[in-house]
Design an enzyme around this catalytic site. Structure first.
Site, PDB file in Angstrom:
ATOM      1  N   ASP A   1       0.410  -3.096  -1.514  1.00 46.06           N
ATOM      2  CA  ASP A   1       1.497  -3.680  -2.312  1.00 46.06           C
ATOM      3  C   ASP A   1       2.313  -4.677  -1.483  1.00 46.06           C
ATOM      4  OD1 ASP A   1       2.941  -4.033  -4.641  1.00 46.06           O
ATOM      5  OD2 ASP A   1       4.367  -2.434  -4.174  1.00 46.06           O
ATOM      6  N   GLY A   2       2.868  -5.668  -2.184  1.00 47.97           N
ATOM      7  CA  GLY A   2       3.771  -6.624  -1.538  1.00 47.97           C
ATOM      8  C   GLY A   2       3.221  -8.036  -1.409  1.00 47.97           C
ATOM      9  N   ASN A   3       2.048  -8.286  -1.985  1.00 46.48           N
ATOM     10  CA  ASN A   3       1.462  -9.631  -1.897  1.00 46.48           C
ATOM     11  C   ASN A   3       2.352 -10.682  -2.559  1.00 46.48           C
ATOM     12  OD1 ASN A   3      -0.764  -8.404  -0.803  1.00 46.48           O
ATOM     13  ND2 ASN A   3      -2.008  -8.520  -2.669  1.00 46.48           N
TER      14      ASN A   3
ATOM     15  N   ARG B   1       5.614 -10.634  -3.231  1.00 45.86           N
ATOM     16  CA  ARG B   1       6.865 -10.892  -2.494  1.00 45.86           C
ATOM     17  C   ARG B   1       6.605 -11.673  -1.217  1.00 45.86           C
ATOM     18  NH1 ARG B   1       8.536  -4.968  -2.336  1.00 45.86           N
ATOM     19  NH2 ARG B   1       6.475  -4.765  -3.277  1.00 45.86           N
TER      20      ARG B   1
ATOM     21  N   HIS C   1      -1.957 -12.871  -2.824  1.00 42.73           N
ATOM     22  CA  HIS C   1      -3.132 -12.027  -3.064  1.00 42.73           C
ATOM     23  C   HIS C   1      -4.293 -12.460  -2.170  1.00 42.73           C
ATOM     24  CE1 HIS C   1      -1.056 -10.061  -6.248  1.00 42.73           C
ATOM     25  NE2 HIS C   1      -1.042 -11.093  -7.055  1.00 42.73           N
TER      26      HIS C   1
ATOM     27  N   THR D   1      -4.516   0.032 -14.059  1.00 45.59           N
ATOM     28  CA  THR D   1      -4.621  -0.079 -15.516  1.00 45.59           C
ATOM     29  C   THR D   1      -3.371  -0.748 -16.091  1.00 45.59           C
ATOM     30  OG1 THR D   1      -3.885   2.247 -15.600  1.00 45.59           O
ATOM     31  CG2 THR D   1      -6.210   1.852 -15.927  1.00 45.59           C
TER      32      THR D   1
ATOM     33  N   TRP E   1      -2.760  -5.211 -16.086  1.00 51.02           N
ATOM     34  CA  TRP E   1      -3.110  -6.156 -17.160  1.00 51.02           C
ATOM     35  C   TRP E   1      -1.853  -6.733 -17.799  1.00 51.02           C
ATOM     36  CZ3 TRP E   1      -8.047  -7.527 -17.294  1.00 51.02           C
ATOM     37  CH2 TRP E   1      -9.028  -6.632 -16.903  1.00 51.02           C
TER      38      TRP E   1
ATOM     39  N   LEU F   1     -19.363   3.498   6.649  1.00 50.33           N
ATOM     40  CA  LEU F   1     -18.146   3.841   5.898  1.00 50.33           C
ATOM     41  C   LEU F   1     -18.335   3.599   4.392  1.00 50.33           C
ATOM     42  CD1 LEU F   1     -14.577   3.102   6.997  1.00 50.33           C
ATOM     43  CD2 LEU F   1     -15.281   2.140   4.822  1.00 50.33           C
TER      44      LEU F   1
ATOM     45  N   ARG G   1       6.423   5.231  -4.206  1.00 53.69           N
ATOM     46  CA  ARG G   1       5.844   5.844  -5.412  1.00 53.69           C
ATOM     47  C   ARG G   1       4.329   5.658  -5.387  1.00 53.69           C
ATOM     48  NH1 ARG G   1       9.250   1.561  -7.866  1.00 53.69           N
ATOM     49  NH2 ARG G   1       7.989  -0.317  -8.022  1.00 53.69           N
TER      50      ARG G   1
ATOM     51  N   SER H   1       2.476   5.097  -8.286  1.00 51.58           N
ATOM     52  CA  SER H   1       2.065   4.105  -9.295  1.00 51.58           C
ATOM     53  C   SER H   1       0.688   4.376  -9.909  1.00 51.58           C
ATOM     54  CB  SER H   1       2.119   2.684  -8.708  1.00 51.58           C
ATOM     55  OG  SER H   1       3.427   2.356  -8.326  1.00 51.58           O
TER      56      SER H   1
ATOM     57  N   GLU I   1      -1.271  13.401   2.918  1.00 51.14           N
ATOM     58  CA  GLU I   1      -0.029  12.980   3.565  1.00 51.14           C
ATOM     59  C   GLU I   1       0.304  11.589   3.026  1.00 51.14           C
ATOM     60  OE1 GLU I   1       1.621  15.008   5.673  1.00 51.14           O
ATOM     61  OE2 GLU I   1       0.041  16.507   5.379  1.00 51.14           O
TER      62      GLU I   1
HETATM   63  C1  IPE Z   1       0.329  -0.769  -7.444  1.00 51.83           C
HETATM   64  O1  IPE Z   1       1.207  -1.797  -7.239  1.00 51.83           O
HETATM   65  C2  IPE Z   1      -1.027  -1.315  -7.833  1.00 51.83           C
HETATM   66  C3  IPE Z   1      -1.767  -2.021  -6.785  1.00 51.83           C
HETATM   67  C4  IPE Z   1      -1.392  -2.183  -5.541  1.00 51.83           C
HETATM   68  C5  IPE Z   1      -3.046  -2.526  -7.176  1.00 51.83           C
HETATM   69  P1  IPE Z   1       2.193  -2.324  -8.393  1.00 51.83           P
HETATM   70  O2  IPE Z   1       2.942  -3.449  -7.788  1.00 51.83           O
HETATM   71  O3  IPE Z   1       1.425  -2.635  -9.620  1.00 51.83           O
HETATM   72  O4  IPE Z   1       3.118  -1.064  -8.648  1.00 51.83           O
HETATM   73  P2  IPE Z   1       4.588  -0.971  -9.253  1.00 51.83           P
HETATM   74  O5  IPE Z   1       4.587  -1.762 -10.532  1.00 51.83           O
HETATM   75  O6  IPE Z   1       5.525  -1.558  -8.246  1.00 51.83           O
HETATM   76  O7  IPE Z   1       4.834   0.494  -9.446  1.00 51.83           O
HETATM   77  C1  IPE Z   2      -0.101  -5.786  -4.937  1.00 49.69           C
HETATM   78  O1  IPE Z   2       0.841  -6.782  -4.724  1.00 49.69           O
HETATM   79  C2  IPE Z   2      -1.384  -6.332  -5.532  1.00 49.69           C
HETATM   80  C3  IPE Z   2      -1.576  -6.000  -6.945  1.00 49.69           C
HETATM   81  C4  IPE Z   2      -0.842  -5.213  -7.652  1.00 49.69           C
HETATM   82  C5  IPE Z   2      -2.708  -6.607  -7.594  1.00 49.69           C
HETATM   83  P1  IPE Z   2       1.905  -7.158  -5.832  1.00 49.69           P
HETATM   84  O2  IPE Z   2       1.386  -8.323  -6.634  1.00 49.69           O
HETATM   85  O3  IPE Z   2       2.301  -5.990  -6.635  1.00 49.69           O
HETATM   86  O4  IPE Z   2       3.107  -7.649  -4.921  1.00 49.69           O
HETATM   87  P2  IPE Z   2       4.652  -7.451  -5.216  1.00 49.69           P
HETATM   88  O5  IPE Z   2       4.890  -5.982  -5.351  1.00 49.69           O
HETATM   89  O6  IPE Z   2       4.955  -8.186  -6.486  1.00 49.69           O
HETATM   90  O7  IPE Z   2       5.309  -8.050  -4.013  1.00 49.69           O
HETATM   91 MG    MG Z   3       3.812  -4.645  -6.460  1.00 52.39          MG
END
Ligand code: IPE
Ligand code: IPE
Ligand code: MG
Length: 246
Positions: free
Chosen positions: A23-25, A27, A40, A69, A72, A134, A195, A197, A208
């Site tokens: 997560d965080g791509n 931002r 991404h 899921t 989308w 792996l 979380r 998610s 863990e």
């Molecule tokens: C969880 O990240 C899904 C993936 C990393 C693929 P999200 O960015 O979709 O999760 P929420 O919306 O912050 O809970």
């Molecule tokens: C996670 O990065 C990748 C996917 C959910 C596909 P996000 O796109 O959720 O990045 P943030 O949370 O908005 O920074």
């Molecule tokens: Mg995210």
């Protein structure tokens, strides 16, 4: 120095099965005034070296959350960019996976994808099926609730005469998308949220959980090593009491 099973000298110092919520791509890109799509791409470029690190450390199985899921519901152009990236990733990374003996599997409800995406997935799964390194699971159109419901429904389809109340937890595990794989030991989430998610809900029962503020495109080998070092300090009791307390 890399933490490995051998160096630590304990079987469980390194997770056998590691899951990552990448997560965080978005931002990461927004902080740089770049389109989210580029975040991404940066994030996907992180994966290969981390998989190689995991192989060297003795991890047997890595499960990456690439698309949920619920994802989308993002703007159409972001969903399209993520699909294009997934196809590009498979085309580009398959030779490296084959060279490194990585076995690839996609987890999720794959019927929602275009035939182009499904063909790429099938090709990567087929060509890597006999590799003995792996196991790399990439979770796409994956949801933990879907996985559990799908497992129950498949079990019922295969046991039409059996009352549902005879279904046991161990049996259900054999119908999840991770059937036959080691139990989940460590789940890492980057990007600052604490979380799950809708990731591996059933499988995370005794994993863990490691949360870090680092955004996924910045999560490097050093950051993974820090997570492994933290994991090695955990006292995993699985509901029992500490051995030294008995
Ligand atoms: C969880 O990240 C899904 C993936 C990393 C693929 P999200 O960015 O979709 O999760 P929420 O919306 O912050 O809970
Ligand atoms: C996670 O990065 C990748 C996917 C959910 C596909 P996000 O796109 O959720 O990045 P943030 O949370 O908005 O920074
Ligand atoms: Mg995210």
């Amino acid at each position: 120095m890399q933490v490995t099973q051998e160096k630590i000298g304990q079987h469980r110092a390194i997770p056998l099965h590691l899951a990552i919520i990448m997560d965080g791509n978005g931002r990461w890109a927004q902080q740089r005034h770049m389109p989210r799509r580029l975040g991404h791409y940066k994030g996907a470029a992180r994966v290969r070296s981390l998989i190689e690190y995991c192989t060297r450390a003795g991890v047997q199985c890595v499960t990456l959350f690439a698309f949920s899921t619920e994802n989308w519901q993002r703007p159409e152009d972001e969903v399209q960019a993520l699909m294009a990236l997934f196809v590009e990733y498979l085309d580009k990374e398959l030779p490296a996976m084959l060279a490194n003996q990585v076995r690839f599997r996609a987890l999720g409800a794959l019927d929602r994808f275009s035939s182009e995406v499904r063909e790429r997935i099938e090709k990567a799964q087929k060509q890597s099926a006999n590799n003995h390194g792996l196991l790399l699971n990439v979770a796409v159109n994956y949801g933990g609730r879907w996985d559990i419901l799908n497992a129950v429904q498949t079990w019922q389809d295969e046991h039409p005469q059996a009352p549902l109340r005879t279904l046991q937890p161990e049996a259900l595990s054999d119908y999840l998308s991770t059937r036959g794989q080691p139990d989940l030991d460590l789940m890492i989430r980057t990007g600052g949220e604490s979380r799950i998610s809708n990731f591996l809900l059933w499988q995370a029962a005794y994993a863990e959980l490691y949360f870090t503020d680092t955004l996924w495109p910045d999560f490097d080998e050093k950051a993974l090593q820090a997570a492994f070092e933290w994991f090695a300090t955990r006292d995993r009791r699985f509901g029992q009491v500490q051995k030294s307390a008995i």
